[in-house]
Design a protein around this motif. Structure first.
Motif, mmCIF file in Angstrom:
data_model
loop_
_atom_site.group_PDB
_atom_site.id
_atom_site.type_symbol
_atom_site.label_atom_id
_atom_site.label_comp_id
_atom_site.label_asym_id
_atom_site.label_seq_id
_atom_site.Cartn_x
_atom_site.Cartn_y
_atom_site.Cartn_z
ATOM 1 N N UNK A 250 5.967 53.179 -98.995
ATOM 2 C CA UNK A 250 6.027 53.435 -97.550
ATOM 3 C C UNK A 250 7.438 53.764 -97.100
ATOM 4 N N UNK A 251 7.546 54.797 -96.270
ATOM 5 C CA UNK A 251 8.757 55.019 -95.487
ATOM 6 C C UNK A 251 8.486 54.450 -94.089
ATOM 7 N N UNK A 252 9.238 53.424 -93.731
ATOM 8 C CA UNK A 252 9.026 52.752 -92.452
ATOM 9 C C UNK A 252 10.208 53.049 -91.532
ATOM 10 N N UNK A 253 9.945 53.874 -90.528
ATOM 11 C CA UNK A 253 10.996 54.239 -89.570
ATOM 12 C C UNK A 253 10.918 53.341 -88.345
ATOM 13 N N UNK A 254 12.010 52.630 -88.088
ATOM 14 C CA UNK A 254 12.073 51.838 -86.858
ATOM 15 C C UNK A 254 13.403 52.107 -86.159
ATOM 16 N N UNK A 255 13.368 51.927 -84.850
ATOM 17 C CA UNK A 255 14.526 52.165 -83.997
ATOM 18 C C UNK A 255 15.070 50.804 -83.555
ATOM 19 N N UNK A 256 16.293 50.463 -83.941
ATOM 20 C CA UNK A 256 16.804 49.109 -83.689
ATOM 21 C C UNK A 256 16.689 48.664 -82.230
ATOM 22 N N UNK A 257 16.952 49.566 -81.285
ATOM 23 C CA UNK A 257 16.939 49.190 -79.861
ATOM 24 C C UNK A 257 15.602 48.559 -79.468
ATOM 25 N N UNK A 258 14.519 49.084 -80.049
ATOM 26 C CA UNK A 258 13.179 48.627 -79.668
ATOM 27 C C UNK A 258 12.960 47.170 -80.065
ATOM 28 N N UNK A 259 13.617 46.762 -81.151
ATOM 29 C CA UNK A 259 13.388 45.411 -81.682
ATOM 30 C C UNK A 259 14.386 44.403 -81.144
ATOM 31 N N UNK A 260 15.548 44.877 -80.769
ATOM 32 C CA UNK A 260 16.616 43.972 -80.358
ATOM 33 C C UNK A 260 16.507 43.623 -78.874
ATOM 34 N N UNK A 261 16.122 44.579 -78.040
ATOM 35 C CA UNK A 261 16.054 44.321 -76.600
ATOM 36 C C UNK A 261 14.621 43.973 -76.207
ATOM 37 N N UNK A 262 14.469 43.000 -75.270
ATOM 38 C CA UNK A 262 13.124 42.566 -74.905
ATOM 39 C C UNK A 262 12.407 43.582 -74.024
ATOM 40 N N UNK A 263 11.083 43.546 -74.048
ATOM 41 C CA UNK A 263 10.295 44.433 -73.198
ATOM 42 C C UNK A 263 8.946 44.701 -73.833
ATOM 43 N N UNK A 264 7.916 44.707 -72.990
ATOM 44 C CA UNK A 264 6.557 44.935 -73.482
ATOM 45 C C UNK A 264 6.278 46.415 -73.672
ATOM 46 N N UNK A 265 7.062 47.240 -72.981
ATOM 47 C CA UNK A 265 6.876 48.690 -73.083
ATOM 48 C C UNK A 265 8.240 49.318 -73.338
ATOM 49 N N UNK A 266 8.225 50.570 -73.728
ATOM 50 C CA UNK A 266 9.485 51.266 -73.969
ATOM 51 C C UNK A 266 10.339 51.252 -72.696
ATOM 52 N N UNK A 267 9.681 51.453 -71.544
ATOM 53 C CA UNK A 267 10.424 51.478 -70.279
ATOM 54 C C UNK A 267 11.131 50.153 -70.020
ATOM 55 N N UNK A 268 10.395 49.051 -70.211
ATOM 56 C CA UNK A 268 11.010 47.727 -69.996
ATOM 57 C C UNK A 268 12.156 47.491 -70.978
#
Ligand code: ZN
Ligand code: ZN
Length: 215
Positions: A173-191
């Protein structure tokens, strides 16, 4: 894994890595064609070096090596600033590799980068095209829909991969993740983005003070 929420937070990121370990996956890089059992952790750093370094620390604690793709043309951070230079050093110290998150059509590699390129927001026409002197991480050797998952815009198109990792469903598997999404809280991308901006405000205030501005 009882009680697992599949939230986009560091706790669940740890659980993803632990699931990979349960499934017997090996942390691999883009230096050779994936073999069965390989997990290529990839991070495109679009917005925040601070988030990248924080995620890198978590991976290091869990013995995971990954590849961070950093931008030289970002409007959000400056790789030539002291913060940028330190982030690059820190990522390497933590055992990770660094490639270029390039903006089409420029892929100008220099000594800061391993010869690895991931295009930012690529169009299908050039997404997987081979490059001269560098590996395109979306080359068919490294990318096929069955062997790829991404958290784009805080959404897994095919569901969170933790279960499939734990039960060894992916050959590799190539697993692409964006650090900002995991480090900052929020239920949605906007939050999550608003939470990131709150943190940025504090960071900017510190930078102003460091620059001897009265705030
Ligand atoms: Zn999950
Ligand atoms: Zn990007």
């Amino acid at each position: 894994m009882p009680g697992v929420t599949c939230a986009f937070d560091l706790e669940h990121y740890r659980e993803l890595l632990e699931a990979a370990r349960t499934g017997g996956y090996r942390f691999a890089f883009f230096d050779q064609e994936p073999e069965p059992g390989d997990l290529l952790l990839r991070h495109d750093v679009d917005l925040s070096l601070a988030a990248a370094v924080e995620l890198a620390q978590v991976e290091h604690e869990l013995g995971a090596g990954s590849t961070y793709f950093l931008m030289t043309e970002s409007v959000f951070y400056n790789l030539n600033s002291l913060e940028g230079i330190r982030a690059l050093e820190r990522l390497r110290e933590l055992g990770h590799r660094v490639g270029l998150h390039a903006v089409w059509p420029r892929a100008e590699l220099d000594s800061r980068f391993a010869p690895l390129v991931a295009w930012h927001n690529p169009q299908p026409e050039y997404m997987s095209e081979p490059l001269q002197g560098a590996t395109n991480v979306m080359d068919p050797r490294f990318f096929s829909p069955a062997n790829y998952r991404s958290d784009s815009n805080q959404h897994w198109r095919h569901g969170c991969p933790h279960k499939d990792l734990a039960t060894e469903r992916f050959e590799w598997l190539q697993l692409l993740t964006h650090p900002e999404i995991w480090v900052y809280p929020g239920e949605t991308m906007g939050e999550t983005m608003l939470a990131m901006l709150d943190a940025e405000r504090e960071r900017r205030l510190e930078q102003l003070r460091a620059d001897r501005i009265d705030v």
